[in-house]
Design a protein around this motif. Structure first.
Motif, short mmCIF file in Angstrom:
data_model
loop_
_atom_site.label_atom_id
_atom_site.label_comp_id
_atom_site.label_asym_id
_atom_site.label_seq_id
_atom_site.Cartn_x
_atom_site.Cartn_y
_atom_site.Cartn_z
N ALA A 78 48.03 -66.26 52.54
CA ALA A 78 49.27 -66.89 52.07
C ALA A 78 50.47 -66.02 52.39
O ALA A 78 51.53 -66.52 52.80
CB ALA A 78 49.18 -67.16 50.57
N LEU A 79 50.33 -64.71 52.22
CA LEU A 79 51.43 -63.80 52.55
C LEU A 79 51.73 -63.82 54.04
O LEU A 79 52.89 -63.77 54.46
CB LEU A 79 51.09 -62.38 52.11
N LEU A 80 50.69 -63.90 54.86
CA LEU A 80 50.89 -63.94 56.30
C LEU A 80 51.58 -65.23 56.73
O LEU A 80 52.53 -65.20 57.53
CB LEU A 80 49.55 -63.81 57.03
N ARG A 81 51.15 -66.36 56.18
CA ARG A 81 51.74 -67.64 56.60
C ARG A 81 53.21 -67.73 56.23
O ARG A 81 53.99 -68.39 56.91
CB ARG A 81 50.95 -68.79 55.98
N ARG A 82 53.58 -67.10 55.13
CA ARG A 82 54.97 -67.20 54.71
C ARG A 82 55.94 -66.48 55.65
O ARG A 82 57.14 -66.63 55.55
CB ARG A 82 55.14 -66.68 53.28
N MET A 83 55.41 -65.68 56.59
CA MET A 83 56.29 -65.05 57.56
C MET A 83 56.89 -66.06 58.52
O MET A 83 57.96 -65.82 59.09
CB MET A 83 55.51 -63.98 58.35
N VAL A 84 56.23 -67.19 58.73
CA VAL A 84 56.71 -68.16 59.71
C VAL A 84 57.04 -69.51 59.09
O VAL A 84 57.69 -70.34 59.74
CB VAL A 84 55.69 -68.35 60.85
N HIS A 85 56.62 -69.76 57.86
CA HIS A 85 56.92 -71.02 57.18
C HIS A 85 58.06 -70.76 56.20
O HIS A 85 57.86 -70.22 55.12
CB HIS A 85 55.69 -71.56 56.46
N ALA A 86 59.27 -71.16 56.60
CA ALA A 86 60.48 -70.68 55.92
C ALA A 86 61.01 -71.62 54.84
O ALA A 86 62.08 -71.38 54.29
CB ALA A 86 61.58 -70.45 56.96
N ASP A 87 60.29 -72.68 54.47
CA ASP A 87 60.85 -73.62 53.50
C ASP A 87 61.04 -73.01 52.12
O ASP A 87 61.82 -73.52 51.31
CB ASP A 87 59.97 -74.87 53.40
N LEU A 128 54.61 -56.35 58.70
CA LEU A 128 53.27 -56.56 58.16
C LEU A 128 53.33 -56.55 56.63
O LEU A 128 53.78 -55.57 56.03
CB LEU A 128 52.34 -55.46 58.64
N PRO A 129 52.86 -57.61 55.95
CA PRO A 129 52.83 -57.58 54.48
C PRO A 129 51.86 -56.52 53.98
O PRO A 129 50.73 -56.43 54.44
CB PRO A 129 52.33 -58.99 54.10
N VAL A 130 52.33 -55.71 53.04
CA VAL A 130 51.49 -54.66 52.42
C VAL A 130 51.53 -54.91 50.92
O VAL A 130 52.41 -54.40 50.20
CB VAL A 130 52.00 -53.25 52.76
N PRO A 131 50.59 -55.70 50.38
CA PRO A 131 50.60 -56.01 48.95
C PRO A 131 50.01 -54.89 48.11
O PRO A 131 49.17 -54.11 48.58
CB PRO A 131 49.74 -57.27 48.87
N PHE A 132 50.45 -54.82 46.85
CA PHE A 132 49.93 -53.83 45.91
C PHE A 132 49.96 -54.45 44.52
O PHE A 132 50.87 -55.20 44.17
CB PHE A 132 50.74 -52.53 45.96
N ALA A 133 48.96 -54.13 43.72
CA ALA A 133 48.84 -54.73 42.39
C ALA A 133 49.56 -53.93 41.32
O ALA A 133 50.19 -54.50 40.42
CB ALA A 133 47.36 -54.88 42.02
N ILE A 151 47.71 -64.71 44.68
CA ILE A 151 48.22 -64.84 46.03
C ILE A 151 47.29 -64.09 46.96
O ILE A 151 47.14 -62.87 46.84
CB ILE A 151 49.64 -64.25 46.16
N ASP A 152 46.65 -64.79 47.89
CA ASP A 152 45.75 -64.11 48.81
C ASP A 152 46.53 -63.66 50.05
O ASP A 152 47.68 -64.02 50.26
CB ASP A 152 44.54 -64.97 49.17
N TYR A 153 45.87 -62.86 50.88
CA TYR A 153 46.55 -62.28 52.03
C TYR A 153 46.95 -63.34 53.07
O TYR A 153 48.04 -63.27 53.63
CB TYR A 153 45.70 -61.19 52.66
#
Length: 353
Positions: free
Chosen positions: A31-40, A156-161, A27-29
């Motif tokens: 994709a995480l950003l877009r999911r904030m507004v694409h609610a499907d 703001l998405p803050v991903p961590f592995a 999952i790249d960054y």
């Protein structure tokens, strides 16, 4: 100590294009950003192993199992996982969680001090907590962050592995931090502020999506038939002829009813569905809003409502509207779904107590 949060509350972070992350998925960054507004992704079932956890300042006595009076303990501020010391400075640890995962939301009623993020064993960000939660940090503007009803928010998405530790130098805080934990083996980037800077243009574009459905046109109908295999993308209710003094009394007689197939999935008074008080007061969020034009008002709902078997959207009036009128406008598109997939239906209910 973590408390559970329902997955549907994390309306700001998802993963893959058609659902949450599968084992081994990357999952790249963006994709995480877009999911904030694409609610499907909200109407698609989560993958096995996905879960959401919430860290908060709740009163730890409320689950101590001792005296029954403690069950309702309500001193929900200034409670942390632990207190660490770093370079002579006390740091109050709010979050300590293993990955892979992503911060979905940070909230505080009284943000103060410096907020720090240790991602995968390295301190990567120290930021003024109050500035971050009020949209005053460069690269994290409104509506990605901001004050809502006197509370500070940051989406703001803050991903961590592998591991995330979030601490603050302010010690007397109310706070919530929602975390989405992905399936083991999911590959995500380790957050740094540079990720935000590199994707600043995408963030600006996503901020513009906030206005994607705003318009005033409405059909003069009180019931819409939705064909099978459809997704209700937006529904709006226009109200005319109800003065401020009478709006609550008149509109309390109107119910919003949604049927998916033969099942009633929404049956809520109009005022309560749009969370606009007793006078349909204008307000705005990403999925619900109420606008006012002169003396007319319009409530809009942008929650996606899949209807695989079709259905109806109706306004049911119980009593005289005294010259006021209500009308529906429904935007419908084909339901894009994989064979054999069962969508999660949108539901809303109302219980008067």
């Amino acid at each position: 100590m973590a408390r559970w949060s329902h997955l549907g509350l994390l309306a700001v972070v998802g993963t893959g294009v058609d659902g949450l992350a599968q084992t081994g998925e990357e999952i790249d960054y963006p994709a995480l950003l877009r999911r904030m507004v694409h609610a499907d992704w909200l109407w698609q079932a989560p993958r096995a192993g996905e879960r959401c956890v919430q860290f908060s300042s709740y009163d730890r006595r409320s689950h101590s199992g001792s005296a029954t009076d403690d069950w309702y303990a309500n001193n929900d501020r200034g409670n942390f996982l632990r207190v660490d010391e770093r370079e002579g400075q006390r740091e109050f640890v709010m979050v300590d969680v293993t990955g892979p995962g992503c911060v979905a939301r940070i909230w505080s009623a009284n943000p103060s001090g410096t907020l720090t993020f240790d991602v995968d064993g390295e301190r990567v960000w120290s930021v003024d907590f109050a500035a971050l939660c009020s949209g005053r940090v460069a690269g994290v503007p409104e509506p990605l962050a901001g004050m809502r009803s006197r509370g500070g928010n940051c989406y703001l998405p803050v991903p961590f592995a592998e591991r995330l530790v979030v601490s603050c130098t302010g010690g007397d805080l109310y706070y919530l931090v929602d975390i989405a934990q992905f399936t083991s083996g999911t590959r995500v980037p380790s957050f740094t502020p540079d990720l935000v800077a590199r994707h600043a243009e995408l963030l600006r574009d996503l901020g513009g999506v906030w206005d994607r459905y705003r318009h005033w046109s409405v059909e003069r109908e009180t019931q819409w038939e939705v064909p099978p295999g459809s997704l209700v993308r937006r529904l709006s209710v226009a109200v005319a002829g109800a003065a401020d003094a009478d709006a609550g009394r008149i509109l309390g007689r109107v119910l919003l009813e949604v049927r998916c197939g033969i099942e009633v999935t929404v049956n809520v008074p109009l005022l309560d569905f749009f969370a606009a008080g007793r006078d349909l007061r204008p307000w705005r969020s990403f999925q619900l809003d109420v606008e006012q034009h002169d003396f007319d008002r319009k409530g809009s709902c942008h929650w996606p409502m899949p209807m695989p078997d079709g259905g109806t959207v109706s306004l049911v009036t119980e009593g005289d509207l005294e010259g006021a009128s209500v009308a529906l406008d429904v935007a419908v598109e084909p339901l894009a779904i994989d064979p054999g997939q069962q969508p999660l239906l949108f539901r809303a209910s109302y219980h008067q107590q």
